[in-house]
Design a protein around this motif. Structure first.
Motif, PDB file in Angstrom:
ATOM      1  N   THR A 199       0.500  24.700   7.955  1.00 43.75           N
ATOM      2  CA  THR A 199       0.609  23.774   6.835  1.00 43.75           C
ATOM      3  C   THR A 199      -0.575  22.824   6.858  1.00 43.75           C
ATOM      4  OG1 THR A 199       3.025  23.856   6.933  1.00 43.75           O
ATOM      5  CG2 THR A 199       2.056  22.019   5.737  1.00 43.75           C
ATOM      6  N   ARG A 200      -1.243  22.710   5.722  1.00 49.78           N
ATOM      7  CA  ARG A 200      -2.350  21.765   5.590  1.00 49.78           C
ATOM      8  C   ARG A 200      -1.805  20.487   4.960  1.00 49.78           C
ATOM      9  NH1 ARG A 200      -7.929  21.884   5.677  1.00 49.78           N
ATOM     10  NH2 ARG A 200      -8.894  20.306   4.354  1.00 49.78           N
ATOM     11  N   LEU A 201      -2.283  19.344   5.450  1.00 48.81           N
ATOM     12  CA  LEU A 201      -1.838  18.056   4.950  1.00 48.81           C
ATOM     13  C   LEU A 201      -3.037  17.255   4.471  1.00 48.81           C
ATOM     14  CD1 LEU A 201       0.716  15.638   6.012  1.00 48.81           C
ATOM     15  CD2 LEU A 201      -1.603  14.878   6.449  1.00 48.81           C
ATOM     16  N   GLU A 202      -2.872  16.636   3.329  1.00 48.01           N
ATOM     17  CA  GLU A 202      -3.896  15.723   2.825  1.00 48.01           C
ATOM     18  C   GLU A 202      -3.219  14.382   2.592  1.00 48.01           C
ATOM     19  OE1 GLU A 202      -5.849  15.262  -1.442  1.00 48.01           O
ATOM     20  OE2 GLU A 202      -6.610  17.025  -0.359  1.00 48.01           O
ATOM     21  N   LYS A 259       8.185  13.948   8.832  1.00 46.66           N
ATOM     22  CA  LYS A 259       8.340  15.180   9.598  1.00 46.66           C
ATOM     23  C   LYS A 259       9.772  15.291  10.145  1.00 46.66           C
ATOM     24  CE  LYS A 259       6.267  17.590  13.573  1.00 46.66           C
ATOM     25  NZ  LYS A 259       7.368  17.742  14.522  1.00 46.66           N
ATOM     26  N   ALA A 260      10.291  14.204  10.689  1.00 49.29           N
ATOM     27  CA  ALA A 260      11.654  14.216  11.236  1.00 49.29           C
ATOM     28  C   ALA A 260      12.689  14.508  10.148  1.00 49.29           C
ATOM     29  CB  ALA A 260      11.956  12.872  11.917  1.00 49.29           C
ATOM     30  N   TYR A 264       0.835  -1.182   0.000  1.00 50.30           N
ATOM     31  CA  TYR A 264       0.000   0.000   0.000  1.00 50.30           C
ATOM     32  C   TYR A 264       0.875   1.240   0.000  1.00 50.30           C
ATOM     33  CZ  TYR A 264       0.524  -0.719   5.058  1.00 50.30           C
ATOM     34  OH  TYR A 264       1.022  -0.942   6.312  1.00 50.30           O
ATOM     35  N   THR A 265       0.310   2.327  -0.485  1.00 46.65           N
ATOM     36  CA  THR A 265       1.034   3.585  -0.621  1.00 46.65           C
ATOM     37  C   THR A 265       0.277   4.688   0.094  1.00 46.65           C
ATOM     38  OG1 THR A 265       1.885   2.901  -2.778  1.00 46.65           O
ATOM     39  CG2 THR A 265       1.965   5.250  -2.280  1.00 46.65           C
ATOM     40  N   HIS A 266       0.994   5.405   0.942  1.00 41.97           N
ATOM     41  CA  HIS A 266       0.456   6.608   1.576  1.00 41.97           C
ATOM     42  C   HIS A 266       0.997   7.781   0.770  1.00 41.97           C
ATOM     43  CE1 HIS A 266      -0.779   4.371   5.135  1.00 41.97           C
ATOM     44  NE2 HIS A 266       0.428   3.842   5.181  1.00 41.97           N
ATOM     45  N   THR A 267       0.119   8.653   0.304  1.00 38.63           N
ATOM     46  CA  THR A 267       0.541   9.849  -0.417  1.00 38.63           C
ATOM     47  C   THR A 267       0.190  11.064   0.438  1.00 38.63           C
ATOM     48  OG1 THR A 267       0.150   8.762  -2.534  1.00 38.63           O
ATOM     49  CG2 THR A 267       0.308  11.162  -2.566  1.00 38.63           C
ATOM     50  N   PHE A 268       1.189  11.892   0.698  1.00 37.77           N
ATOM     51  CA  PHE A 268       1.003  13.080   1.508  1.00 37.77           C
ATOM     52  C   PHE A 268       1.179  14.308   0.622  1.00 37.77           C
ATOM     53  CE2 PHE A 268       2.849   9.818   4.290  1.00 37.77           C
ATOM     54  CZ  PHE A 268       1.903   9.774   5.307  1.00 37.77           C
ATOM     55  N   VAL A 269       0.211  15.219   0.659  1.00 38.44           N
ATOM     56  CA  VAL A 269       0.313  16.491  -0.047  1.00 38.44           C
ATOM     57  C   VAL A 269       0.238  17.582   1.016  1.00 38.44           C
ATOM     58  CG1 VAL A 269      -0.720  18.002  -1.778  1.00 38.44           C
ATOM     59  CG2 VAL A 269      -0.791  15.522  -2.101  1.00 38.44           C
ATOM     60  N   LEU A 270       1.240  18.455   1.033  1.00 36.50           N
ATOM     61  CA  LEU A 270       1.298  19.540   2.015  1.00 36.50           C
ATOM     62  C   LEU A 270       1.309  20.869   1.291  1.00 36.50           C
ATOM     63  CD1 LEU A 270       3.518  17.127   2.947  1.00 36.50           C
ATOM     64  CD2 LEU A 270       3.301  18.460   5.024  1.00 36.50           C
ATOM     65  N   TRP A 271       0.595  21.846   1.846  1.00 30.10           N
ATOM     66  CA  TRP A 271       0.628  23.189   1.281  1.00 30.10           C
ATOM     67  C   TRP A 271       0.362  24.188   2.401  1.00 30.10           C
ATOM     68  CZ3 TRP A 271      -3.275  19.708   0.327  1.00 30.10           C
ATOM     69  CH2 TRP A 271      -4.563  20.065   0.693  1.00 30.10           C
TER      70      TRP A 271
END
Length: 69
Positions: free
Chosen positions: A28-31, A62-63, A15-22
């Motif tokens: 910062t908003r994360l989806e 994040k780290a 499985y793949t987790h995709t993170f979009v930050l803006w």
């Protein structure tokens, strides 16, 4: 995107987790979206473990970002 492989009980599931930050409102908003190649019913049953892995992946991301700042 962060890809993970889950072992156990027969067939491997990827499985793949995709993170979009803006930037948004001084923060910062994360989806996050998660997609996998396993049986959808099994995915539903394993959702808590998959989401936990996603939170771990996000913590690792994040780290890395903070370490490169």
């Amino acid at each position: 995107a962060i890809s993970q492989r889950k072992d156990g009980g027969g067939k491997e599931v990827h499985y793949t987790h995709t993170f979009v930050l803006w930037p948004e409102g001084g923060g910062t908003r994360l989806e996050r979206t998660t997609d996998g190649d396993g049986n959808p019913v099994v995915g539903f049953l394993a959702k808590p473990a998959i989401m936990k892995d996603g939170r771990t992946s996000l913590g690792n991301l994040k780290a890395r970002i903070e370490a490169s700042s």
